[in-house]
Design a protein around this motif. Sequence first.
Motif, PDB file in Angstrom:
ATOM      1  N   GLY A   1      -5.583   4.978 -10.449  1.00 31.77           N
ATOM      2  CA  GLY A   1      -5.618   6.479  -9.919  1.00 31.77           C
ATOM      3  C   GLY A   1      -6.781   7.157 -10.663  1.00 31.77           C
ATOM      4  O   GLY A   1      -6.972   8.203 -10.497  1.00 31.77           O
TER       5      GLY A   1
ATOM      6  N   ASN B   1     -11.808  -2.058 -12.669  1.00 32.09           N
ATOM      7  CA  ASN B   1     -10.357  -2.127 -12.287  1.00 32.09           C
ATOM      8  C   ASN B   1      -9.445  -2.624 -13.439  1.00 32.09           C
ATOM      9  O   ASN B   1     -10.033  -3.475 -14.200  1.00 32.09           O
ATOM     10  CB  ASN B   1     -10.093  -2.663 -11.244  1.00 32.09           C
ATOM     11  CG  ASN B   1     -10.736  -1.920  -9.692  1.00 32.09           C
ATOM     12  OD1 ASN B   1     -10.136  -0.883  -9.611  1.00 32.09           O
ATOM     13  ND2 ASN B   1     -11.938  -2.339  -9.275  1.00 32.09           N
TER      14      ASN B   1
ATOM     15  N   LYS C   1      -9.834  -0.462   3.717  1.00 29.61           N
ATOM     16  CA  LYS C   1      -9.539  -0.312   2.328  1.00 29.61           C
ATOM     17  C   LYS C   1     -10.841  -0.567   1.431  1.00 29.61           C
ATOM     18  O   LYS C   1     -11.743  -1.406   1.744  1.00 29.61           O
ATOM     19  CB  LYS C   1      -8.655  -1.760   1.876  1.00 29.61           C
ATOM     20  CG  LYS C   1      -8.181  -1.593   0.349  1.00 29.61           C
ATOM     21  CD  LYS C   1      -7.574  -3.043   0.189  1.00 29.61           C
ATOM     22  CE  LYS C   1      -6.127  -2.992   0.879  1.00 29.61           C
ATOM     23  NZ  LYS C   1      -5.103  -3.720   0.409  1.00 29.61           N
TER      24      LYS C   1
ATOM     25  N   GLY D   1     -12.594   2.900  -5.192  1.00 30.13           N
ATOM     26  CA  GLY D   1     -13.278   3.853  -5.618  1.00 30.13           C
ATOM     27  C   GLY D   1     -14.222   3.460  -6.892  1.00 30.13           C
ATOM     28  O   GLY D   1     -15.229   4.122  -7.312  1.00 30.13           O
TER      29      GLY D   1
ATOM     30  N   SER E   1      -6.424  -2.705  -9.352  1.00 26.80           N
ATOM     31  CA  SER E   1      -6.546  -1.193  -8.786  1.00 26.80           C
ATOM     32  C   SER E   1      -7.220  -0.564 -10.186  1.00 26.80           C
ATOM     33  O   SER E   1      -7.151  -1.076 -11.206  1.00 26.80           O
ATOM     34  CB  SER E   1      -5.166  -0.440  -8.406  1.00 26.80           C
ATOM     35  OG  SER E   1      -4.345  -0.441  -9.454  1.00 26.80           O
TER      36      SER E   1
ATOM     37  N   LYS F   1      -9.982   7.148 -10.158  1.00 28.45           N
ATOM     38  CA  LYS F   1     -10.904   7.633  -9.111  1.00 28.45           C
ATOM     39  C   LYS F   1     -10.371   7.255  -7.568  1.00 28.45           C
ATOM     40  O   LYS F   1      -9.964   6.188  -7.385  1.00 28.45           O
ATOM     41  CB  LYS F   1     -12.403   6.923  -9.348  1.00 28.45           C
ATOM     42  CG  LYS F   1     -13.343   7.569  -8.588  1.00 28.45           C
ATOM     43  CD  LYS F   1     -14.907   7.165  -8.857  1.00 28.45           C
ATOM     44  CE  LYS F   1     -15.709   7.967  -7.891  1.00 28.45           C
ATOM     45  NZ  LYS F   1     -17.262   7.282  -8.104  1.00 28.45           N
ATOM     46  N   LYS F   2     -10.421   7.956  -6.870  1.00 24.97           N
ATOM     47  CA  LYS F   2     -10.000   8.151  -5.417  1.00 24.97           C
ATOM     48  C   LYS F   2     -11.146   7.225  -4.656  1.00 24.97           C
ATOM     49  O   LYS F   2     -12.372   7.457  -4.783  1.00 24.97           O
ATOM     50  CB  LYS F   2      -9.440   9.277  -4.786  1.00 24.97           C
ATOM     51  CG  LYS F   2      -8.414   9.796  -5.584  1.00 24.97           C
ATOM     52  CD  LYS F   2      -7.076   8.919  -5.376  1.00 24.97           C
ATOM     53  CE  LYS F   2      -6.078   9.527  -6.230  1.00 24.97           C
ATOM     54  NZ  LYS F   2      -4.803   8.721  -6.224  1.00 24.97           N
ATOM     55  N   PRO F   3     -11.185   6.530  -3.534  1.00 24.14           N
ATOM     56  CA  PRO F   3      -9.821   5.973  -3.206  1.00 24.14           C
ATOM     57  C   PRO F   3      -9.449   4.815  -4.095  1.00 24.14           C
ATOM     58  O   PRO F   3     -10.240   4.333  -4.956  1.00 24.14           O
ATOM     59  CB  PRO F   3     -10.034   5.260  -1.773  1.00 24.14           C
ATOM     60  CG  PRO F   3     -11.485   5.085  -1.594  1.00 24.14           C
ATOM     61  CD  PRO F   3     -12.154   6.096  -2.679  1.00 24.14           C
ATOM     62  N   ASN F   4      -7.980   4.483  -4.054  1.00 24.88           N
ATOM     63  CA  ASN F   4      -7.648   3.603  -4.980  1.00 24.88           C
ATOM     64  C   ASN F   4      -6.402   2.816  -4.268  1.00 24.88           C
ATOM     65  O   ASN F   4      -5.190   2.776  -4.900  1.00 24.88           O
ATOM     66  CB  ASN F   4      -6.987   4.279  -6.244  1.00 24.88           C
ATOM     67  CG  ASN F   4      -6.415   2.923  -7.209  1.00 24.88           C
ATOM     68  OD1 ASN F   4      -6.965   2.157  -7.449  1.00 24.88           O
ATOM     69  ND2 ASN F   4      -5.449   3.403  -7.971  1.00 24.88           N
ATOM     70  N   PRO F   5      -6.544   2.125  -3.225  1.00 25.09           N
ATOM     71  CA  PRO F   5      -5.485   1.404  -2.456  1.00 25.09           C
ATOM     72  C   PRO F   5      -5.008   0.196  -3.232  1.00 25.09           C
ATOM     73  O   PRO F   5      -4.010  -0.195  -3.107  1.00 25.09           O
ATOM     74  CB  PRO F   5      -6.321   0.926  -1.159  1.00 25.09           C
ATOM     75  CG  PRO F   5      -7.879   0.568  -1.428  1.00 25.09           C
ATOM     76  CD  PRO F   5      -7.965   1.746  -2.622  1.00 25.09           C
TER      77      PRO F   5
ATOM     78  N   ARG G   1       0.946  -1.158   0.040  1.00 22.01           N
ATOM     79  CA  ARG G   1       0.110  -0.092  -0.115  1.00 22.01           C
ATOM     80  C   ARG G   1       0.897   1.424   0.106  1.00 22.01           C
ATOM     81  O   ARG G   1       0.193   2.366  -0.070  1.00 22.01           O
ATOM     82  CB  ARG G   1      -0.938  -0.158   1.422  1.00 22.01           C
ATOM     83  CG  ARG G   1      -1.985  -1.189   1.094  1.00 22.01           C
ATOM     84  CD  ARG G   1      -2.688  -1.221   2.309  1.00 22.01           C
ATOM     85  NE  ARG G   1      -3.727  -0.020   2.280  1.00 22.01           N
ATOM     86  CZ  ARG G   1      -4.535   0.261   3.349  1.00 22.01           C
ATOM     87  NH1 ARG G   1      -4.443  -0.357   4.277  1.00 22.01           N
ATOM     88  NH2 ARG G   1      -5.206   1.555   3.123  1.00 22.01           N
TER      89      ARG G   1
END
Length: 193
Positions: free
Chosen positions: A174, A144, A137, A140, A171, A176-180, A5
């Motif tokens: 990036g 993905n 976690k 977004g 994932s 759209k947030k959040p993107n852990p 992370r």
Amino acid sequence: MGFWRKGSFRAFPRIGALAVALGALGVSAWAQQFEARRSIYVEAGGSLDNNGSASTAVLGLSLPMQQKLWGGRIGMAWNFYLGGWDGDAREGQRKYYAQIGVVPMFRYHFNDGSSPWFVEGGIGASYMHKTYQVGDKRFGTRWNFSDHLGVGRVFGDQHEQELGLYVKHVSNAGFKKPNPGETFLELRYAHAF
């Protein structure tokens, strides 16, 4: 915060591109030695996050194609899969998620294509039936990217079986947030038909 992370996986797309480039080298010998065939596969694995809060199981279909490119032959297979994730929601509770995906995988066999050992990688897309959230976690988006990198071995009298170890990172890059993101280490068994 787990190791994955902290952003160490930002290099994963570059690793995938390297796997594609390696796949372009020596595949004409592989096409002669290890003919690509349709296969079904199962995978199972767990999250590489420090808390190990998620696991996955996958059933997939691999449909190979041979393409002429750069004066040689490229071994590529479309992997279509349906997976299930589960993870800790709260103390004593579990959440379950269905995932569907497609990934073009490029494969490189060692020793001029005559080795049963291979490396492969690919980047594709996946969709989850609901937004993933396990503990702190949360994704977004339901859509993905699905990045795969693995090493394995072909075996059996007719080279009809494979066993491999894969790292899969999911994932949205990036957008759209959040993107852990979530990263799994998976064991795959495949059987050609």
